[in-house]
Design a protein around this motif. Structure first.
Motif, PDB file in Angstrom:
ATOM      1  N   ALA A 149      95.910 -19.606  20.708  1.00  0.00           N
ATOM      2  CA  ALA A 149      94.260 -19.929  21.033  1.00  0.00           C
ATOM      3  C   ALA A 149      94.028 -18.403  21.359  1.00  0.00           C
ATOM      4  O   ALA A 149      92.605 -17.996  21.500  1.00  0.00           O
ATOM      5  CB  ALA A 149      94.324 -21.030  21.755  1.00  0.00           C
ATOM      6  N   GLY A 150      94.925 -17.656  21.940  1.00  0.00           N
ATOM      7  CA  GLY A 150      94.498 -16.276  22.266  1.00  0.00           C
ATOM      8  C   GLY A 150      94.245 -15.291  21.127  1.00  0.00           C
ATOM      9  O   GLY A 150      93.363 -14.564  21.143  1.00  0.00           O
ATOM     10  N   ILE A 151      95.237 -15.548  20.034  1.00  0.00           N
ATOM     11  CA  ILE A 151      95.145 -14.540  18.955  1.00  0.00           C
ATOM     12  C   ILE A 151      94.069 -14.943  18.078  1.00  0.00           C
ATOM     13  O   ILE A 151      93.403 -14.277  17.437  1.00  0.00           O
ATOM     14  CB  ILE A 151      96.527 -14.601  18.225  1.00  0.00           C
ATOM     15  N   GLU A 152      93.916 -16.315  17.836  1.00  0.00           N
ATOM     16  CA  GLU A 152      93.022 -16.882  16.814  1.00  0.00           C
ATOM     17  C   GLU A 152      91.698 -16.311  16.868  1.00  0.00           C
ATOM     18  O   GLU A 152      91.099 -15.953  15.833  1.00  0.00           O
ATOM     19  CB  GLU A 152      93.203 -18.528  17.036  1.00  0.00           C
ATOM     20  N   PRO A 153      90.881 -16.210  17.965  1.00  0.00           N
ATOM     21  CA  PRO A 153      89.338 -15.642  17.879  1.00  0.00           C
ATOM     22  C   PRO A 153      89.435 -14.258  17.590  1.00  0.00           C
ATOM     23  O   PRO A 153      88.688 -13.967  16.823  1.00  0.00           O
ATOM     24  CB  PRO A 153      89.095 -15.820  19.462  1.00  0.00           C
ATOM     25  N   ARG A 206      83.756  -6.253  22.576  1.00  0.00           N
ATOM     26  CA  ARG A 206      82.388  -6.549  22.888  1.00  0.00           C
ATOM     27  C   ARG A 206      81.798  -7.608  22.116  1.00  0.00           C
ATOM     28  O   ARG A 206      81.179  -8.476  22.807  1.00  0.00           O
ATOM     29  CB  ARG A 206      81.404  -5.309  22.668  1.00  0.00           C
ATOM     30  N   GLY A 207      82.046  -7.690  20.874  1.00  0.00           N
ATOM     31  CA  GLY A 207      81.376  -8.843  20.265  1.00  0.00           C
ATOM     32  C   GLY A 207      81.992 -10.090  20.494  1.00  0.00           C
ATOM     33  O   GLY A 207      81.533 -11.150  20.630  1.00  0.00           O
ATOM     34  N   LEU A 208      83.342 -10.194  20.773  1.00  0.00           N
ATOM     35  CA  LEU A 208      83.825 -11.217  21.251  1.00  0.00           C
ATOM     36  C   LEU A 208      83.499 -11.849  22.728  1.00  0.00           C
ATOM     37  O   LEU A 208      83.302 -12.909  22.744  1.00  0.00           O
ATOM     38  CB  LEU A 208      85.539 -11.136  21.473  1.00  0.00           C
ATOM     39  N   ARG A 209      83.084 -10.743  23.379  1.00  0.00           N
ATOM     40  CA  ARG A 209      82.570 -11.205  24.656  1.00  0.00           C
ATOM     41  C   ARG A 209      81.121 -11.761  24.704  1.00  0.00           C
ATOM     42  O   ARG A 209      80.816 -12.749  25.343  1.00  0.00           O
ATOM     43  CB  ARG A 209      82.730 -10.009  25.694  1.00  0.00           C
ATOM     44  N   VAL A 210      80.415 -10.965  23.770  1.00  0.00           N
ATOM     45  CA  VAL A 210      78.855 -11.582  23.854  1.00  0.00           C
ATOM     46  C   VAL A 210      78.727 -12.691  22.700  1.00  0.00           C
ATOM     47  O   VAL A 210      78.107 -13.610  23.283  1.00  0.00           O
ATOM     48  CB  VAL A 210      78.227 -10.323  23.192  1.00  0.00           C
ATOM     49  N   ALA A 211      79.297 -12.650  21.827  1.00  0.00           N
ATOM     50  CA  ALA A 211      79.173 -13.784  20.799  1.00  0.00           C
ATOM     51  C   ALA A 211      80.018 -15.080  21.035  1.00  0.00           C
ATOM     52  O   ALA A 211      79.570 -16.114  20.377  1.00  0.00           O
ATOM     53  CB  ALA A 211      79.231 -13.382  19.359  1.00  0.00           C
ATOM     54  N   LYS A 212      81.194 -14.905  21.436  1.00  0.00           N
ATOM     55  CA  LYS A 212      82.135 -15.940  21.444  1.00  0.00           C
ATOM     56  C   LYS A 212      82.640 -16.208  22.962  1.00  0.00           C
ATOM     57  O   LYS A 212      83.443 -17.269  23.101  1.00  0.00           O
ATOM     58  CB  LYS A 212      83.584 -15.633  20.705  1.00  0.00           C
ATOM     59  N   ASN A 213      82.211 -15.509  23.980  1.00  0.00           N
ATOM     60  CA  ASN A 213      82.382 -15.919  25.298  1.00  0.00           C
ATOM     61  C   ASN A 213      84.140 -15.815  25.592  1.00  0.00           C
ATOM     62  O   ASN A 213      84.664 -16.607  26.228  1.00  0.00           O
ATOM     63  CB  ASN A 213      81.914 -17.107  25.650  1.00  0.00           C
ATOM     64  N   VAL A 214      84.557 -14.772  24.768  1.00  0.00           N
ATOM     65  CA  VAL A 214      86.011 -14.532  24.731  1.00  0.00           C
ATOM     66  C   VAL A 214      86.123 -13.299  25.386  1.00  0.00           C
ATOM     67  O   VAL A 214      85.634 -12.122  24.873  1.00  0.00           O
ATOM     68  CB  VAL A 214      86.675 -14.629  23.375  1.00  0.00           C
ATOM     69  N   VAL A 215      86.861 -12.964  26.392  1.00  0.00           N
ATOM     70  CA  VAL A 215      86.799 -11.627  27.541  1.00  0.00           C
ATOM     71  C   VAL A 215      88.292 -10.954  27.039  1.00  0.00           C
ATOM     72  O   VAL A 215      89.131 -11.294  27.695  1.00  0.00           O
ATOM     73  CB  VAL A 215      86.486 -11.785  28.656  1.00  0.00           C
ATOM     74  N   PRO A 216      88.221 -10.215  25.981  1.00  0.00           N
ATOM     75  CA  PRO A 216      89.658  -9.329  25.905  1.00  0.00           C
ATOM     76  C   PRO A 216      89.779  -8.485  26.711  1.00  0.00           C
ATOM     77  O   PRO A 216      88.905  -7.809  27.468  1.00  0.00           O
ATOM     78  CB  PRO A 216      89.337  -8.852  24.261  1.00  0.00           C
ATOM     79  N   ASP A 217      91.065  -7.783  26.883  1.00  0.00           N
ATOM     80  CA  ASP A 217      91.431  -6.883  27.724  1.00  0.00           C
ATOM     81  C   ASP A 217      91.357  -5.569  26.745  1.00  0.00           C
ATOM     82  O   ASP A 217      92.209  -4.954  25.966  1.00  0.00           O
ATOM     83  CB  ASP A 217      92.992  -6.897  28.187  1.00  0.00           C
ATOM     84  N   TYR A 218      89.969  -4.770  26.764  1.00  0.00           N
ATOM     85  CA  TYR A 218      90.164  -3.526  26.094  1.00  0.00           C
ATOM     86  C   TYR A 218      90.584  -2.246  26.752  1.00  0.00           C
ATOM     87  O   TYR A 218      90.083  -2.225  27.902  1.00  0.00           O
ATOM     88  CB  TYR A 218      88.393  -3.435  25.637  1.00  0.00           C
ATOM     89  N   ARG A 219      91.131  -1.539  25.864  1.00  0.00           N
ATOM     90  CA  ARG A 219      91.705  -0.299  26.366  1.00  0.00           C
ATOM     91  C   ARG A 219      91.211   0.651  25.558  1.00  0.00           C
ATOM     92  O   ARG A 219      91.486   0.789  24.461  1.00  0.00           O
ATOM     93  CB  ARG A 219      93.091  -0.613  26.472  1.00  0.00           C
TER      94      ARG A 219
END
Length: 162
Positions: free
Chosen positions: A137-141, A103-116
Motif C-alpha cells: 500500500a505504500g508503493i502503490e500510490p 508534493r503532488g502525492l501530499r496535495v492531491a492524494k494525502n500521501v506524505v512521502p519522505d522526500y529527500r
C-alpha cells in the motif's frame, strides 16, 4: 486543587483531601507518554531485535521487488543496496521529478512521502507496526501517481514542507 481554590470561588469549600478534589487533579501528561513508551519497549523485547531486523529485511526485499516490477520502467532508480546486509529498513528511490511527485502525492492524494533533496523519495517499513500488505500500500500510490503522470502539474511548484 489548592491553586484552583485561589482563583475559582466555586471551589473554595472543597476539602483538598476529598474524593471530589482528587477528581479535579489533572494527570501528569508525561505519565501517559511514558506508559506508551514502556509498551513500545515491551513490544521490542517480546519481538527481539533479531526478529525485527529480519522483518525489516523482508520488507525492504519486498519493496525492491516491487521497485523492479513497477517503478523501474517509470524513470525511478534504486539508490539503496540490494544486499540486506548493507541497508536498513528503508529504500531510497531516485526520480528526476521526485519533488513534484512528493508534493503532488501530499496535495492531491494525502500521501506524505519522505522526500529527500535533490531527487529522492525514501520508503520505509517500521517493522513492528507495519504489515506486509501495508508495504504494498505504500508503493502503490507512488506507482499509480507516476504512471498516470499526475505529478506533472506540480513540476515547478514549491513547498516549505518536503
Amino acid at each position: 486543587v489548592f491553586m484552583l481554590r485561589q482563583f475559582d470561588p466555586l471551589l473554595k469549600d472543597i476539602d483538598p483531601t476529598s474524593k471530589q478534589a482528587q477528581d479535579l487533579v489533572v494527570p501528569d501528561p508525561w505519565g501517559s507518554e511514558m506508559d506508551a513508551f514502556s509498551q513500545v519497549l515491551a513490544m521490542i523485547e517480546r519481538a527481539s531485535m533479531a526478529a525485527i531486523n529480519a522483518k525489516a529485511s523482508q520488507g525492504t526485499d519486498m519493496m525492491i521487488a516491487m521497485f523492479d516490477e513497477s517503478l523501474a520502467d517509470l524513470g525511478y532508480t534504486l539508490l539503496t543496496p540490494r544486499d540486506a546486509r548493507h541497508r536498513g529498513g528503508h529504500i531510497k528511490l531516485h526520480h528526476p521529478d521526485a519533488a513534484a511527485i512528493a508534493r503532488g502525492l501530499r496535495v492531491a492524494k494525502n500521501v506524505v512521502p519522505d522526500y529527500r533533496e535533490p531527487h529522492g523519495i525514501r520508503v520505509s517499513i517500521p517493522p513492528l507496526p507495519t504489515s506486509y500488505a501495508e508495504v504494498f500500500a505504500g508503493i502503490e500510490p507512488i506507482r499509480d501517481f507516476t504512471a498516470r503522470g499526475d505529478y506533472r502539474e506540480f513540476i515547478g511548484t514549491t513547498s516549505k514542507v518536503t
